[in-house]
Design a protein around this motif. Structure first.
Motif, mmCIF file in Angstrom:
data_model
loop_
_atom_site.group_PDB
_atom_site.id
_atom_site.type_symbol
_atom_site.label_atom_id
_atom_site.label_comp_id
_atom_site.label_asym_id
_atom_site.label_seq_id
_atom_site.Cartn_x
_atom_site.Cartn_y
_atom_site.Cartn_z
ATOM 1 N N GLY A 11 -8.443 -40.353 -33.944
ATOM 2 C CA GLY A 11 -8.794 -40.064 -32.552
ATOM 3 C C GLY A 11 -10.097 -39.291 -32.405
ATOM 4 O O GLY A 11 -10.411 -38.802 -31.307
ATOM 5 N N LEU A 12 -10.882 -39.166 -33.529
ATOM 6 C CA LEU A 12 -12.151 -38.422 -33.476
ATOM 7 C C LEU A 12 -13.193 -39.228 -32.699
ATOM 8 O O LEU A 12 -13.444 -40.388 -33.016
ATOM 9 N N ILE A 13 -13.750 -38.627 -31.673
ATOM 10 C CA ILE A 13 -14.789 -39.282 -30.861
ATOM 11 C C ILE A 13 -16.149 -38.874 -31.406
ATOM 12 O O ILE A 13 -16.439 -37.679 -31.585
ATOM 13 N N THR A 14 -16.965 -39.844 -31.672
ATOM 14 C CA THR A 14 -18.321 -39.599 -32.178
ATOM 15 C C THR A 14 -19.333 -40.339 -31.306
ATOM 16 O O THR A 14 -18.997 -41.265 -30.571
ATOM 17 N N THR A 15 -20.591 -39.892 -31.413
ATOM 18 C CA THR A 15 -21.678 -40.529 -30.642
ATOM 19 C C THR A 15 -22.270 -41.677 -31.439
ATOM 20 O O THR A 15 -22.358 -41.627 -32.672
ATOM 21 N N LEU A 16 -22.684 -42.704 -30.680
ATOM 22 C CA LEU A 16 -23.360 -43.839 -31.297
ATOM 23 C C LEU A 16 -24.872 -43.828 -31.019
ATOM 24 O O LEU A 16 -25.636 -44.511 -31.694
ATOM 25 N N GLU A 17 -25.307 -43.078 -30.001
ATOM 26 C CA GLU A 17 -26.717 -42.973 -29.642
ATOM 27 C C GLU A 17 -27.073 -41.504 -29.406
ATOM 28 O O GLU A 17 -26.188 -40.658 -29.196
ATOM 29 N N VAL A 18 -28.373 -41.228 -29.457
ATOM 30 C CA VAL A 18 -28.849 -39.877 -29.125
ATOM 31 C C VAL A 18 -28.713 -39.678 -27.627
ATOM 32 O O VAL A 18 -29.179 -40.497 -26.834
ATOM 33 N N LEU A 19 -28.017 -38.619 -27.259
ATOM 34 C CA LEU A 19 -27.811 -38.322 -25.846
ATOM 35 C C LEU A 19 -29.008 -37.553 -25.273
ATOM 36 O O LEU A 19 -29.559 -36.654 -25.917
ATOM 37 N N ASP A 20 -29.371 -37.895 -24.048
ATOM 38 C CA ASP A 20 -30.516 -37.244 -23.390
ATOM 39 C C ASP A 20 -30.031 -36.650 -22.076
ATOM 40 O O ASP A 20 -29.642 -37.370 -21.158
ATOM 41 N N LEU A 23 -31.522 -37.926 -18.919
ATOM 42 C CA LEU A 23 -31.112 -39.256 -18.457
ATOM 43 C C LEU A 23 -29.693 -39.235 -17.892
ATOM 44 O O LEU A 23 -29.411 -39.832 -16.852
ATOM 45 N N LYS A 24 -28.789 -38.544 -18.586
ATOM 46 C CA LYS A 24 -27.406 -38.462 -18.113
ATOM 47 C C LYS A 24 -26.749 -37.259 -18.757
ATOM 48 O O LYS A 24 -26.825 -37.081 -19.973
ATOM 49 N N ASN A 25 -26.214 -36.403 -17.916
ATOM 50 C CA ASN A 25 -25.639 -35.176 -18.463
ATOM 51 C C ASN A 25 -24.106 -35.134 -18.414
ATOM 52 O O ASN A 25 -23.514 -34.105 -18.719
ATOM 53 N N LYS A 26 -23.452 -36.286 -18.031
ATOM 54 C CA LYS A 26 -21.995 -36.296 -17.963
ATOM 55 C C LYS A 26 -21.472 -37.709 -18.221
ATOM 56 O O LYS A 26 -21.992 -38.674 -17.659
ATOM 57 N N TYR A 27 -20.466 -37.791 -19.061
ATOM 58 C CA TYR A 27 -19.820 -39.074 -19.362
ATOM 59 C C TYR A 27 -18.311 -38.919 -19.185
ATOM 60 O O TYR A 27 -17.740 -37.903 -19.600
ATOM 61 N N THR A 28 -17.677 -39.921 -18.585
ATOM 62 C CA THR A 28 -16.216 -39.939 -18.429
ATOM 63 C C THR A 28 -15.656 -41.129 -19.228
ATOM 64 O O THR A 28 -16.027 -42.288 -18.970
#
Length: 363
Positions: A11-20, A23-28
């Motif tokens: 269930g570990l959530i990891t990033t696939l892209e560099v977050l900016d 550009l976007k400061n919140k993800y649901t």
């Protein structure tokens, strides 16, 4: 585009892209968990991921250079322009402060730390500097890793006609010989004006001269004072002039100044002595001649020249140059008194000539 992944077992959530953040400061994210029973059962949940801002951007000016024009003598405290830089970061990382870090040699300007407004903190004088170079720095307020940018600002000062012409000296005292030819340059007047362009271009004229006989003219551009009528010491001993210098600003804003000049005329020996009175005299024979001689007459002559500074131009000296070969007469060199030095006999001499004068011997 997929920004996140989840491990199917842990269930570990990891990033696939560099977050900016910019550009976007919140993800649901919607996450579902399913067992392997039969029948399989599952449940779902929403996960909100907030992207934290990192100070990865520096303030950016719209251009690298800025030119501002300002009229001199503007009121102290007046805003003359503005610099503006933007920073995409958030919070303190994106709040920009401004400061002048270079140039501003005469300490004429300052910048508002928050707005970037540039304003003058003392008198702006074109004659002090026609332009000013400033280096303005914009820096964000990150407490850990502040970033900055710099812009070059040139302030061009527009001249106003705020200075009058100034002569080198006042009064001007001159001495010149009489009989100078017409057109002769007696003196060159010089006045300077600290303003620029037509505001600092000076023209000259004679405002008045006494005696008012037009002895002199002046070149309006060069300031050369020239002889217009030949000066005669016997006619005029001194001329006074008032010279005006005026800048060439458009009508209504011109400045001018005046000085006085005194020209003393120096006498030259340009006149010959002129004899006065009779040209013939009579003397009796056998006149008694004493030790000082017998006075016959005073020869009178005048000379229009002067004896200023002991020049001797108007000082006369008398002498007998002809007709007195036997030495019967003498003349005082200074006074012109003519005396008989020896007895005269009518039968021996009839007349003597001296200076064109004729002496008759009477019996």
């Amino acid at each position: 585009m997929k920004y996140f992944a989840i491990h199917p077992r842990t269930g570990l959530i990891t990033t696939l892209e560099v977050l900016d953040f910019e550009l976007k400061n919140k993800y649901t994210l919607g996450v579902i968990a399913r067992d392997h029973g039969s029948p399989a059962r599952s449940s779902s949940s929403s996960i909100v991921i907030h992207v934290g801002d990192e100070n990865d951007g520096r303030p950016i000016f719209l251009s690298q250079n800025l030119t501002i024009k300002v009229v001199e003598n503007i009121k102290t405290g007046s805003i003359i322009g503005r610099v503006e830089a933007s920073d995409w970061d958030s919070g303190e990382n994106g709040r920009v402060s401004y400061s002048i870090i270079g140039g501003n040699v005469f300490d004429v300007f300052a910048v508002n730390v928050s707005s970037g407004d540039i304003y003058c903190i003392r008198e702006v004088d074109y004659e002090e500097a026609s332009s000013h170079s400033l280096a303005v720095k914009a820096v964000d307020n990150s407490p850990y890793n502040p970033k900055s940018s710099t812009i070059g600002v040139v302030v061009e000062v527009v001249d106003t006609n705020d200075n009058p012409p100034v002569f080198e000296k006042d009064p001007v005292l001159l001495s010149r010989k009489e009989n100078l030819p017409m057109g002769y340059t007696v003196y060159t007047f010089t006045a300077t004006d600290r303003d620029s362009g037509v505001n600092g271009t000076v023209n000259y004229r004679i405002e008045s001269q006494n005696p008012n006989k037009g002895y002199f003219v002046i070149d309006p551009l060069s300031g050369e004072l020239k002889v217009a009528i030949m000066l005669d010491y016997e006619e005029v001993k001194q001329v006074s002039l008032v010279i005006q210098a005026e800048d060439q600003c458009h009508m209504g804003c011109r400045h001018k100044s005046t000085i006085t000049a005194w020209l003393s005329v120096i006498d030259v020996n340009d006149n010959t002595p002129v004899f006065k009175g009779n040209s013939s005299y009579s003397v009796f024979e056998n006149e008694i001649v004493g030790p000082q001689g017998f006075p016959v007459t005073h020869i009178i002559a005048t000379d229009a020249d002067s004896n200023v500074d002991e020049s001797g131009n108007g000082v006369l000296a008398f002498s007998i140059i002809d007709g007195n070969e036997e030495g019967h007469f003498a003349i005082d060199r200074s006074s012109g008194e003519c005396t008989l030095k020896t007895f005269l006999w009518f039968c021996s001499v009839l007349l003597f000539m001296s200076f064109g004068f004729v002496f008759y011997l009477l019996k």
